[in-house]
Scaffold this motif. Sequence first.
Motif, PDB file in Angstrom:
ATOM      1  N   THR A   1       0.835  -1.210   0.000  1.00 29.79           N
ATOM      2  CA  THR A   1       0.000   0.000   0.000  1.00 29.79           C
ATOM      3  C   THR A   1       0.867   1.256   0.000  1.00 29.79           C
ATOM      4  OG1 THR A   1      -0.161  -0.106   2.435  1.00 29.79           O
ATOM      5  CG2 THR A   1      -1.938  -1.113   1.142  1.00 29.79           C
ATOM      6  N   GLY A   2       1.980   1.241   0.747  1.00 25.13           N
ATOM      7  CA  GLY A   2       2.865   2.403   0.770  1.00 25.13           C
ATOM      8  C   GLY A   2       3.484   2.674  -0.586  1.00 25.13           C
ATOM      9  N   GLY A   3       3.942   1.606  -1.262  1.00 28.75           N
ATOM     10  CA  GLY A   3       4.536   1.782  -2.585  1.00 28.75           C
ATOM     11  C   GLY A   3       3.539   2.316  -3.591  1.00 28.75           C
ATOM     12  N   LEU A   4       2.302   1.800  -3.558  1.00 30.16           N
ATOM     13  CA  LEU A   4       1.283   2.264  -4.501  1.00 30.16           C
ATOM     14  C   LEU A   4       0.857   3.698  -4.200  1.00 30.16           C
ATOM     15  CD1 LEU A   4      -0.925  -0.950  -4.853  1.00 30.16           C
ATOM     16  CD2 LEU A   4       0.840  -0.078  -6.419  1.00 30.16           C
ATOM     17  N   LEU A   5       0.766   4.062  -2.915  1.00 27.96           N
ATOM     18  CA  LEU A   5       0.439   5.449  -2.560  1.00 27.96           C
ATOM     19  C   LEU A   5       1.535   6.397  -3.034  1.00 27.96           C
ATOM     20  CD1 LEU A   5      -1.033   5.050   1.041  1.00 27.96           C
ATOM     21  CD2 LEU A   5      -2.248   5.857  -0.998  1.00 27.96           C
ATOM     22  N   CYS A   6       2.791   5.970  -2.898  1.00 31.50           N
ATOM     23  CA  CYS A   6       3.911   6.779  -3.395  1.00 31.50           C
ATOM     24  C   CYS A   6       3.775   7.004  -4.896  1.00 31.50           C
ATOM     25  CB  CYS A   6       5.239   6.094  -3.074  1.00 31.50           C
ATOM     26  SG  CYS A   6       6.675   6.844  -3.853  1.00 31.50           S
TER      27      CYS A   6
END
Length: 413
Positions: free
Chosen positions: A383-388
Amino acid sequence: MTLSRTFVDVRPLRTSALFRRLLIGRTVSVLGTFMTMVTVMYQVWDVTHSTVWTGAVGLAGALPTVVVGLLAGAWVDRGDRRRIFLFNTVAQAACSLLLALQGFTGRVPVAVVLVLVAAQSGFGAVGGPAAGVFVPRLLPKDQVAAGLALNMMSFTTMMLVGPALGGLLIGWAGVGFCYLADALTFVIAFYGAFGLPALPPEGEPSRAGLHGILDGLRFLSGHRVVRGALITDLAATVLSMPVSLFPLVNAERFGGTPRTLGLFLSAISVGGIVSSVFSGAVTRLGRPGLVMLWGAGTWGVALAAFGLMTDPWAGLACLVVAGAADNASVVARSTIVQTRTPDSLLGRVTSAEQIVGQAGPNIGNLRGGLVAGWTSGATALVTGGLLCLLAVLSVSASTPELRNGAGATPDEP
């Protein structure tokens, strides 16, 4: 493009003898900084065996950078940056000598060690923005990106070598000797900057006090390109910083083997070094905005992919890619900041960049830990990578100057 032009651009080393001295001083000083980092952690854990105290080490290093940062930037933009840097280098060396003294005696409370770490960090928060003007003032504009890439290459290499060397010195001679070695590295940094000419601000100096700080904030909020660069960095660190998740993901996916965890921590640095070696292709491109956006987006995608991996070697490959992309993005972002900011504001803007670089990863590691506590380590990474990636796409869409390689000149808000 010939193969030789893909390697790191070394023209700054030939162009400027002063830059060569600065780079040597910076490299040795960064080595000492990472040696001290591991030494403080070792000493605090050895005395307390408390994760609360070892966590406080990070806070002691980060808090002064944030608190002192903006005030330091306004001060730097009012005086001779060379003199300010030299003074703060001496002050940091003095802190290392005091750390060495307490390390040799071994009878100082841990709180005193943290105060010395905080003081050294505070002096660094002033010296960093002062040094931020050196590269654009010493090198032709078309070599600034190459100079910053060389700085980044030395930083990533020392980040890999410094903790290992610090551990060896602790085992061989004790913590006091390791702190003393760090103090000596500041002597090299002082020598590297001593031959610089006076570097007062070009243009109108900063106004005193709060007015000068507000002028810097107005520039940051009004300059679309510089603002987009700092927002991109925040997206990469706050939304997807992975380091706090490594132990959990290692336990969830890879059996909790310490050897695997150590490789995870090294893989990002290895990627950064590889990216630096082959940085010539991107620094010569002359489009730092596009490089920064691609680098930050690739960082997010690679970390999301790491969260999905069940094979440790595939996971390591993802982290190497992430480290390489992050290195390219950081060099490009610094190039934007240092070439698009008027010299009279560069101390304040560099200070803001330093605050973002210090606070962003700490907040990002906290975010990752909280999300992982609610879900899992893999979910927090994905989720963090996709939000970035979504945040980078948003910056790209709202700031076409970054995509197109154009943008405001240094004199335009």
